[in-house]
Design an enzyme around this catalytic site. Structure first.
Site, PDB file in Angstrom:
ATOM      1  N   GLU A 123       0.814  -1.212   0.000  1.00  0.00           N
ATOM      2  CA  GLU A 123       0.000   0.000   0.000  1.00  0.00           C
ATOM      3  C   GLU A 123       0.842   1.254   0.000  1.00  0.00           C
ATOM      4  OE1 GLU A 123      -3.757  -1.334   2.533  1.00  0.00           O
ATOM      5  OE2 GLU A 123      -1.730  -1.653   3.234  1.00  0.00           O
TER       6      GLU A 123
ATOM      7  N   MET B 240      -6.084  -5.812  12.393  1.00  0.00           N
ATOM      8  CA  MET B 240      -5.151  -5.917  13.508  1.00  0.00           C
ATOM      9  C   MET B 240      -4.551  -4.585  14.003  1.00  0.00           C
ATOM     10  SD  MET B 240      -3.369  -9.430  12.092  1.00  0.00           S
ATOM     11  CE  MET B 240      -2.482  -9.887  13.567  1.00  0.00           C
ATOM     12  N   GLU B 241      -5.044  -3.458  13.505  1.00  0.00           N
ATOM     13  CA  GLU B 241      -4.462  -2.178  13.952  1.00  0.00           C
ATOM     14  C   GLU B 241      -5.484  -1.076  14.241  1.00  0.00           C
ATOM     15  OE1 GLU B 241      -3.635  -3.361  10.794  1.00  0.00           O
ATOM     16  OE2 GLU B 241      -1.897  -4.519  11.432  1.00  0.00           O
TER      17      GLU B 241
ATOM     18  N   ASP C 298     -10.367 -11.181   2.456  1.00  0.00           N
ATOM     19  CA  ASP C 298     -10.701 -12.587   2.719  1.00  0.00           C
ATOM     20  C   ASP C 298     -11.924 -12.649   3.619  1.00  0.00           C
ATOM     21  OD1 ASP C 298      -9.722 -13.040   5.740  1.00  0.00           O
ATOM     22  OD2 ASP C 298      -8.333 -11.680   4.757  1.00  0.00           O
TER      23      ASP C 298
HETATM   24  N1  ADE Z   1      -6.552  -8.688   7.847  1.00  0.00           N
HETATM   25  C1  ADE Z   1      -6.961  -9.196   6.678  1.00  0.00           C
HETATM   26  N2  ADE Z   1      -7.547 -10.389   6.846  1.00  0.00           N
HETATM   27  C2  ADE Z   1      -7.524 -10.628   8.182  1.00  0.00           C
HETATM   28  C3  ADE Z   1      -7.975 -11.684   8.978  1.00  0.00           C
HETATM   29  N3  ADE Z   1      -8.568 -12.754   8.458  1.00  0.00           N
HETATM   30  N4  ADE Z   1      -7.778 -11.600  10.319  1.00  0.00           N
HETATM   31  C4  ADE Z   1      -7.166 -10.521  10.859  1.00  0.00           C
HETATM   32  N5  ADE Z   1      -6.700  -9.504  10.142  1.00  0.00           N
HETATM   33  C5  ADE Z   1      -6.893  -9.540   8.813  1.00  0.00           C
END
Ligand code: ADE
Length: 249
Positions: free
Chosen positions: A36, A198-199, A222
């Site tokens: 990115e 996660m952030e 995903d």
């Molecule tokens: N970022 C992108 N896909 C994720 C997932 N499955 N779990 C945690 N952070 C993510």
């Protein structure tokens, strides 16, 4: 001499006016991954770079605005660290975060974009002490709200036929695939989450504590299920274009 003095005064006045009207706002941009920030770096006019705590901060102009760009790295600690540096060191007055997320809502498909209306740390659990899931113990902080104006601009962005939707972002220090998703199902439901990453909530907390408006933008990579890892790896490489378009808006 008098003319030069007048010109200087005018310049100063315009600078103050510009600051007040947001014309000279400095914007901090955080990308979670190399892919990115590489896309953004390509269109950014970089004037200087500085390494702090191992993170490289690029200062310059992006789409005509003063910006500082940094790759945070993965997880809440990196998210918080880079946000605070952007604010304290670089005097960022707004922060935009862009990255990927796993969908936990059927209607959110790979490639869709979630603009965080609010974020919460789903892995923060001090319920034994009587606090709610996500609540920061001994405070009233739980959900952190993105800046309404920034959210509105993000929602109005047009990127081909990409679906862009306001949502609830759940943050935790875990990459979630099917196993974890099953384990945390009740938590996800209780928090009414749309996607997992996660952030975001860490960035959001730091911005809130510093009274800095922020916007968290997540592109679905995903479905946090069996295929999460391979979808994530595949999608990572095609995400750059979308995140740079969102930043431009
Ligand atoms: N970022 C992108 N896909 C994720 C997932 N499955 N779990 C945690 N952070 C993510």
């Amino acid at each position: 001499k008098r003319r030069i003095k007048k010109r200087c005064i005018r310049k100063e006045r315009n600078k103050v006016l510009g600051t007040l009207t947001g014309q000279f706002l400095k914007i901090g941009i955080i990308g979670a991954m190399d892919e990115e920030i590489t896309a953004i770096k390509l269109v950014m006019n970089i004037r200087s770079e500085k390494t702090i705590a191992g993170n490289i901060f690029y200062s310059g102009k992006l789409f005509g605005k003063d910006c500082v760009l940094v790759k945070s790295g993965v997880g809440k600690v990196f998210g918080a660290l880079t946000s605070q540096i952007l604010i304290s060191e670089f005097r960022a007055e707004k922060i935009i975060f862009t990255g990927l997320a796993g969908s936990i809502k059927k209607e959110l498909k790979i490639g869709d974009i979630v603009v965080g209306e609010r974020c919460v740390q789903y892995d923060l659990d001090a319920s034994e002490l009587g606090f709610k899931i996500g609540q920061i113990p001994y405070t009233d902080y739980r959900f952190f709200y993105g800046d309404k104006k920034m959210i509105d601009i993000a929602l109005k962005t047009k990127i081909d036929d990409t679906k862009i939707k306001k949502g609830v972002i759940l943050t935790g220090d875990m990459f979630q695939s099917k196993k974890g998703k099953g384990k945390h199902k009740n938590i996800f439901e209780e928090l009414n989450g749309d996607c997992l990453e996660m952030e975001g909530a860490a960035v959001a907390q730091v911005c809130t504590l510093n009274k800095v408006p922020f916007c968290i933008i997540r592109i679905i990579s995903d479905n946090a299920d069996d295929g999460a890892l391979s979808d994530f790896e595949k999608f990572k490489n095609i995400v750059a274009n979308k995140s740079s378009k969102m930043i431009e808006a």
